[in-house]
Design a protein around this motif. Sequence first.
Motif, PDB file in Angstrom:
ATOM      1  N   ASP A   1     118.054  34.814  38.511  1.00 52.73           N
ATOM      2  CA  ASP A   1     117.428  34.114  37.392  1.00 52.73           C
ATOM      3  C   ASP A   1     117.481  32.597  37.554  1.00 52.73           C
ATOM      4  O   ASP A   1     116.611  31.900  37.029  1.00 52.73           O
ATOM      5  N   PHE A   2     118.538  32.074  38.220  1.00 50.05           N
ATOM      6  CA  PHE A   2     118.711  30.617  38.208  1.00 50.05           C
ATOM      7  C   PHE A   2     118.691  29.945  39.572  1.00 50.05           C
ATOM      8  O   PHE A   2     118.517  28.718  39.646  1.00 50.05           O
ATOM      9  N   ALA A   3     118.841  30.678  40.668  1.00 58.78           N
ATOM     10  CA  ALA A   3     118.962  30.009  41.971  1.00 58.78           C
ATOM     11  C   ALA A   3     117.751  29.144  42.291  1.00 58.78           C
ATOM     12  O   ALA A   3     117.874  28.006  42.765  1.00 58.78           O
ATOM     13  N   ALA A   4     116.551  29.645  42.046  1.00 59.81           N
ATOM     14  CA  ALA A   4     115.333  28.897  42.378  1.00 59.81           C
ATOM     15  C   ALA A   4     115.138  27.682  41.479  1.00 59.81           C
ATOM     16  O   ALA A   4     114.453  26.725  41.864  1.00 59.81           O
ATOM     17  N   LEU A   5     115.721  27.711  40.292  1.00 61.12           N
ATOM     18  CA  LEU A   5     115.504  26.641  39.332  1.00 61.12           C
ATOM     19  C   LEU A   5     116.203  25.357  39.730  1.00 61.12           C
ATOM     20  O   LEU A   5     115.740  24.253  39.409  1.00 61.12           O
ATOM     21  N   VAL A   6     117.330  25.483  40.445  1.00 61.64           N
ATOM     22  CA  VAL A   6     118.174  24.322  40.742  1.00 61.64           C
ATOM     23  C   VAL A   6     117.442  23.284  41.588  1.00 61.64           C
ATOM     24  O   VAL A   6     117.362  22.108  41.197  1.00 61.64           O
ATOM     25  N   PRO A   7     116.887  23.646  42.761  1.00 63.59           N
ATOM     26  CA  PRO A   7     116.193  22.619  43.549  1.00 63.59           C
ATOM     27  C   PRO A   7     114.969  22.043  42.843  1.00 63.59           C
ATOM     28  O   PRO A   7     114.623  20.879  43.049  1.00 63.59           O
ATOM     29  N   VAL A   8     114.312  22.859  42.009  1.00 66.36           N
ATOM     30  CA  VAL A   8     113.121  22.374  41.298  1.00 66.36           C
ATOM     31  C   VAL A   8     113.500  21.301  40.286  1.00 66.36           C
ATOM     32  O   VAL A   8     112.925  20.202  40.265  1.00 66.36           O
ATOM     33  N   ALA A   9     114.467  21.589  39.429  1.00 63.73           N
ATOM     34  CA  ALA A   9     114.861  20.632  38.400  1.00 63.73           C
ATOM     35  C   ALA A   9     115.505  19.387  39.003  1.00 63.73           C
ATOM     36  O   ALA A   9     115.191  18.253  38.597  1.00 63.73           O
ATOM     37  N   GLU A  10     116.384  19.580  39.971  1.00 63.11           N
ATOM     38  CA  GLU A  10     117.108  18.436  40.518  1.00 63.11           C
ATOM     39  C   GLU A  10     116.235  17.585  41.421  1.00 63.11           C
ATOM     40  O   GLU A  10     116.390  16.360  41.473  1.00 63.11           O
ATOM     41  N   GLY A  11     115.285  18.201  42.122  1.00 62.95           N
ATOM     42  CA  GLY A  11     114.369  17.422  42.943  1.00 62.95           C
ATOM     43  C   GLY A  11     113.412  16.580  42.131  1.00 62.95           C
ATOM     44  O   GLY A  11     112.792  15.641  42.654  1.00 62.95           O
ATOM     45  N   ALA A  12     113.294  16.887  40.822  1.00 59.47           N
ATOM     46  CA  ALA A  12     112.450  16.107  39.924  1.00 59.47           C
ATOM     47  C   ALA A  12     113.250  15.039  39.181  1.00 59.47           C
ATOM     48  O   ALA A  12     112.695  14.332  38.329  1.00 59.47           O
ATOM     49  N   GLY A  13     114.545  14.929  39.490  1.00 57.08           N
ATOM     50  CA  GLY A  13     115.378  13.918  38.863  1.00 57.08           C
ATOM     51  C   GLY A  13     116.288  14.438  37.779  1.00 57.08           C
ATOM     52  O   GLY A  13     117.040  13.668  37.170  1.00 57.08           O
ATOM     53  N   GLY A  14     116.244  15.746  37.499  1.00 60.90           N
ATOM     54  CA  GLY A  14     117.076  16.327  36.467  1.00 60.90           C
ATOM     55  C   GLY A  14     118.421  16.775  36.998  1.00 60.90           C
ATOM     56  O   GLY A  14     118.771  16.549  38.161  1.00 60.90           O
ATOM     57  N   ARG A  15     119.163  17.426  36.145  1.00 61.91           N
ATOM     58  CA  ARG A  15     120.488  17.928  36.499  1.00 61.91           C
ATOM     59  C   ARG A  15     120.606  19.352  36.004  1.00 61.91           C
ATOM     60  O   ARG A  15     120.230  19.667  34.872  1.00 61.91           O
ATOM     61  N   MET A  16     121.120  20.240  36.871  1.00 64.11           N
ATOM     62  CA  MET A  16     121.435  21.601  36.464  1.00 64.11           C
ATOM     63  C   MET A  16     122.910  21.847  36.669  1.00 64.11           C
ATOM     64  O   MET A  16     123.481  21.442  37.687  1.00 64.11           O
ATOM     65  N   CYS A  17     123.521  22.508  35.698  1.00 65.46           N
ATOM     66  CA  CYS A  17     124.960  22.764  35.760  1.00 65.46           C
ATOM     67  C   CYS A  17     125.294  23.917  34.830  1.00 65.46           C
ATOM     68  O   CYS A  17     124.432  24.422  34.100  1.00 65.46           O
ATOM     69  N   ASP A  18     126.559  24.334  34.878  1.00 61.72           N
ATOM     70  CA  ASP A  18     127.008  25.341  33.916  1.00 61.72           C
ATOM     71  C   ASP A  18     127.475  24.628  32.647  1.00 61.72           C
ATOM     72  O   ASP A  18     127.363  23.407  32.523  1.00 61.72           O
TER      73      ASP A  18
END
Length: 266
Positions: free
Chosen positions: A214-231
């Motif tokens: 559910d979340f692995a693909a989301l990390v590079p997408v959000a962070e490569g756009a300048g965002g942050r993903m975390c728990d």
Amino acid sequence: MPVTQSDIALAHHLADAAGAVIRGYFRQPAGLEIKEDRSPVTLADREAEAAMRRLIEAERSGDGIVGEEYGTKDGVTNRRWVLDPIDGTHSFTAGRAIFGTLIALVEDGWPVLGVIDQPVQRERWIGVAGRPTTFNGTPVRTRACPQLEGAVMATTSPHYFGEDAALRYLALTAATSGGHNRMTPIYGGDCYNYGLLASGQIDLVCESGLKLHDFAALVPVAEGAGGRMCDWNGDPLTTDSDGHVLAIGDPARVDDVLEALHRVHD
């Protein structure tokens, strides 16, 4: 091992293959079933994942595969392809084009490449570690969020939160709304919300109970756009993460989000 152009090309081919299957079933009878965990699955889910697995096995036979529908295939490299053919099956079966196909490449436990593909609207975000995220080939950026109050927040459904997680989520909702009931979160959307965050349309996504696919693909997408993903503790997301997921468009708001989530127990 850095992500190569060949890896990116394969990710595009996987999304193309899954999309060709999914479009043929959209708003058509799709053989809906309910799995043992009470989640829905359709013929489109199964056939789309099977199509992607065939491509991986033909082009990256040494890599592992983790798929929502057909489980894990061990590899001999430190890389695994993580697949969710239809993230948002409820939306898919309702004819709502806000689901997506998720494709990730995980290396040594870290997501290094991710694709969010909406096959009906033909919208595709792709993120690669160390590179800008693109939407249909054009770089995108998250937007600035000057303060947590007034931030546009999304979640798939509040029904997915357990009791403790729900209390924390409501505390975060109160912080973003400033106490005004009219400032309610956006519900529905699954992975599509994270693409919108990467494109600067929304500010924050809060979810609980997610699995690796559910979340692995989301990390590079959000962070490569300048965002942050975390728990929910602020730690980076890896294969060991517990499924409590935050996507924050403006990293300056990370501490504010974490403070709001944990305020309920202060």
